[in-house]
Design an enzyme around this catalytic site. Structure first.
Site, PDB file in Angstrom:
ATOM      1  CD  GLU A   1      -1.156  -0.090   3.735  1.00 26.71           C
ATOM      2  OE1 GLU A   1      -2.243  -0.651   3.538  1.00 26.71           O
ATOM      3  OE2 GLU A   1      -0.788   0.348   4.828  1.00 26.71           O
TER       4      GLU A   1
ATOM      5  CE  LYS B   1       6.741   5.260   5.724  1.00 27.30           C
ATOM      6  NZ  LYS B   1       6.568   6.663   6.117  1.00 27.30           N
TER       7      LYS B   1
ATOM      8  NE  ARG C   1       0.789   3.907  11.494  1.00 26.24           N
ATOM      9  CZ  ARG C   1       1.677   2.978  11.798  1.00 26.24           C
ATOM     10  NH1 ARG C   1       2.979   3.245  11.744  1.00 26.24           N
ATOM     11  NH2 ARG C   1       1.273   1.771  12.145  1.00 26.24           N
TER      12      ARG C   1
ATOM     13  NE  ARG D   1       6.310   6.693  15.225  1.00 28.35           N
ATOM     14  CZ  ARG D   1       7.502   6.606  14.632  1.00 28.35           C
ATOM     15  NH1 ARG D   1       7.574   6.276  13.363  1.00 28.35           N
ATOM     16  NH2 ARG D   1       8.613   6.860  15.288  1.00 28.35           N
TER      17      ARG D   1
ATOM     18  CD  GLU E   1       0.958   8.990   7.176  1.00 32.91           C
ATOM     19  OE1 GLU E   1       2.000   9.675   7.221  1.00 32.91           O
ATOM     20  OE2 GLU E   1       0.894   7.833   7.619  1.00 32.91           O
TER      21      GLU E   1
ATOM     22  CE  LYS F   1      11.116   2.907   8.116  1.00 33.56           C
ATOM     23  NZ  LYS F   1      10.985   3.996   9.117  1.00 33.56           N
TER      24      LYS F   1
END
Length: 553
Positions: A229, A231, A236, A256, A281, A413
């Site tokens: 997906e 980023k 976050r 986060r 996000e 990531k």
């Protein structure tokens, strides 16, 4: 306090992870409540003091020592807390009175939190008088909020968990509902009480983080075992909604790290209406298009927001994961199941007209080559007009549970390649902690036309990481032999067209800035490599950064 200071001192010199855990575990085991709970709060970054600031420390040392001698010593040592701790003179009468009565850590923290500002200087002086050199250093580090002893919050929680042979993840799960001095936490891990449970209807849940993909990572991964997906280039967050004991709807937005940031985003909290916890996000969305991180910054770190700001910078959540729904904890479920539930929730909210949250789309791929192409060109791989706000891709194992911390393997990531610029080192400052004897904080600049027509350097950023230990030694030697001016702890180094040091600086993006003479500010700059092969005259120009800034919108 002296025992806690000894712990910090030993941690700062201990490079081994397991040895650090043992040091903290031994301290927690031997130290009674509430002292160990206050120490845990300090090690996990949970303490902050409104009235105790570095300026106060400077003022106190100026009253007891010669200011010029202090400035010279500070320039040599490079660390404020260490310099004051070593120089602090104790009157003979105070030394005799305090010899056997050093202050407790809990006493100090309570005083820092409750004393009026006018009483704090006198009390701080008394505490410093009652401590040894290491104790004074630790106290001053505590006040300035920069322990920097190489022990993360996760490592401290791992040490607590080891007291009862409990998995560190279990401590992470109960952590958000606890508060200093953590009596119930220690009682649980030592087998003296039941597992702590929170009664908060909208609790924060520890986030799951990813490891960065490296070249060799793909050789060990099967493409069909992972989902991909986008980023997104925001921050976050975790949006949690539920009902309190009286049935009233409540909601919170967490960062986060678990900080409650709901007050800064009232528009978003009013718009969200569901029962559960969403991991996503935080973005700014205008006319169905995601805006850049530079635009989002207009909403961040605001104590209050105006109606105009709410209208010009509408907050939006792009959902990644669903952690809880209708009272059910979904984190143990595989990602495939959580994703299906998230898609159903997002479809329902959109059907009901909620436009402040949407679903982060998946990136279709069958091979790593296809994903590589999608990462290189997000606009043609489903990101469309939002491609400029994509900073890479996330890989999530279809069968992965949602685990706190950063477990290696389930999530990866793969950020886009950073921008780079060749800049000239202009100023250097000593670092902190282990780096206090090295010049490790650097200000660098690029060339532009000066007012008189010739080329001049203008600062464009600062960086203090990215280089190796060997490169740090090389830069430090250059700074010491090339200093042409001093401004307190800062050294100006030679930066002429044919003499100086060029640094290749990597950064994530640019933003307009009124605080920088260049008019631009870099996001997440770090030193990529040293360009000893390039003379400063061949470094990049400000015009190149301006062009990049314009291209990024």
């Amino acid at each position: 306090m002296n025992e806690f200071a000894e712990l910090l001192d030993r941690l700062s010199y201990e490079p081994r992870r397991n040895a650090k855990i043992r040091l903290m575990a031994d301290y927690f085991r031997m130290t009674p409540d509430p002292e160990r709970g206050v120490a845990l709060a300090a090690l996990t970054g949970k303490l902050s003091f409104t009235n105790a600031k570095p300026a106060l420390i400077r003022a106190l040392i100026a009253e007891r020592t010669d200011p010029v001698l202090f400035e010279m010593s500070y320039d040599y040592v490079g660390d404020l807390s260490e310099t004051v701790a070593l120089m602090w003179p104790i009157p003979k009468e105070a030394e005799a009175a305090n010899a056997n009565h050093p202050p407790f850590l809990s006493e100090i923290v309570e005083g820092l939190e409750t004393l009026p500002k006018r009483d704090l200087p006198r009390q701080l002086s008394m505490w410093l008088d009652g401590l040894d050199e290491t104790g004074r250093w630790a106290l001053l580090k505590l006040i300035t909020g920069s322990l920097r002893v190489g022990a993360s919050a996760r490592l401290a929680k791992t040490a607590v968990a080891s007291l009862g042979d409990i998995p560190p993840d279990e401590v992470e799960l109960v952590w958000p509902g606890l508060a200093m001095p953590y009596r119930e936490l220690f009682a649980w891990v030592e087998g003296k009480a039941e597992r702590p449970e929170t009664l908060d209807p909208v609790p924060f849940r520890p986030v799951m983080l990813a490891h960065a993909v490296e070249d060799e990572s793909f050789s060990a991964l099967e493409a069909d075992a992972y989902a991909a997906e986008w980023k997104w280039d925001g921050i976050r967050v975790q949006a949690v909604c539920g009902r309190d004991a009286e049935g009233k709807r409540v909601g919170r937005l967490y960062s986060r790290t678990g900080e409650d940031i709901s007050g800064a985003f009232p528009d978003l909290m009013e718009a969200l209406d569901f029962d559960g916890a969403i991991d996503g996000e935080l973005l700014v969305m205008r006319h169905t298009r995601v805006q850049s991180f530079n635009v989002l910054q207009q909403r961040l770190n605001r104590k209050s927001v105006t109606a105009k700001m709410l209208a010009e910078f509408p907050a939006h959540i792009r959902a990644y994961d669903l952690l809880a729904e209708d009272g059910e904890d979904l984190r143990p479920l595989p990602f495939r199941a959580r994703r299906a539930k998230l898609e159903a929730l997002a479809a329902r909210l959109m059907a009901e007209g909620h436009d402040r949250m949407d679903l982060s789309p998946m990136v279709p791929f069958d091979t790593w080559e296809q994903l590589t192409a999608a990462r290189a060109d997000p606009s043609s791989a489903g990101a469309g007009e939002d491609a400029a706000a994509v900073e890479g891709v996330m890989l999530k194992a279809w069968d992965s549970a949602y685990l706190p911390g950063r477990p290696k393997g389930p999530w990866w990531k793969w950020k886009r390649d950073p921008h780079t610029v060749d800049a000239v080192l202009m100023y250097a400052q000593r670092g902190h902690g282990k780096r206090s004897s090295f010049y490790s904080d650097y200000t660098f600049g690029v060339w532009t036309k000066g007012e008189e027509g010739g080329d001049v350097l203008v600062p464009v950023g600062k960086a203090y990481f990215g280089f190796t230990d060997q490169e740090l030694i090389e830069i430090d030697k250059f700074v010491r032999r090339s200093t042409i001016n001093r401004f307190g702890p800062v050294r100006e180094v030679v930066h002429e067209p044919d003499e100086g040091l060029v640094l290749e600086v990597a950064f994530e993006g640019l933003a307009r800035s009124t605080r920088h003479r260049s008019g631009v500010a870099m996001r997440f700059p770090r030193i990529a490599r040293l360009r000893w092969d390039k003379p400063p005259r061949e470094a990049d120009r400000l015009e190149a950064l301006e062009a990049l800034l314009k291209a990024e919108g």
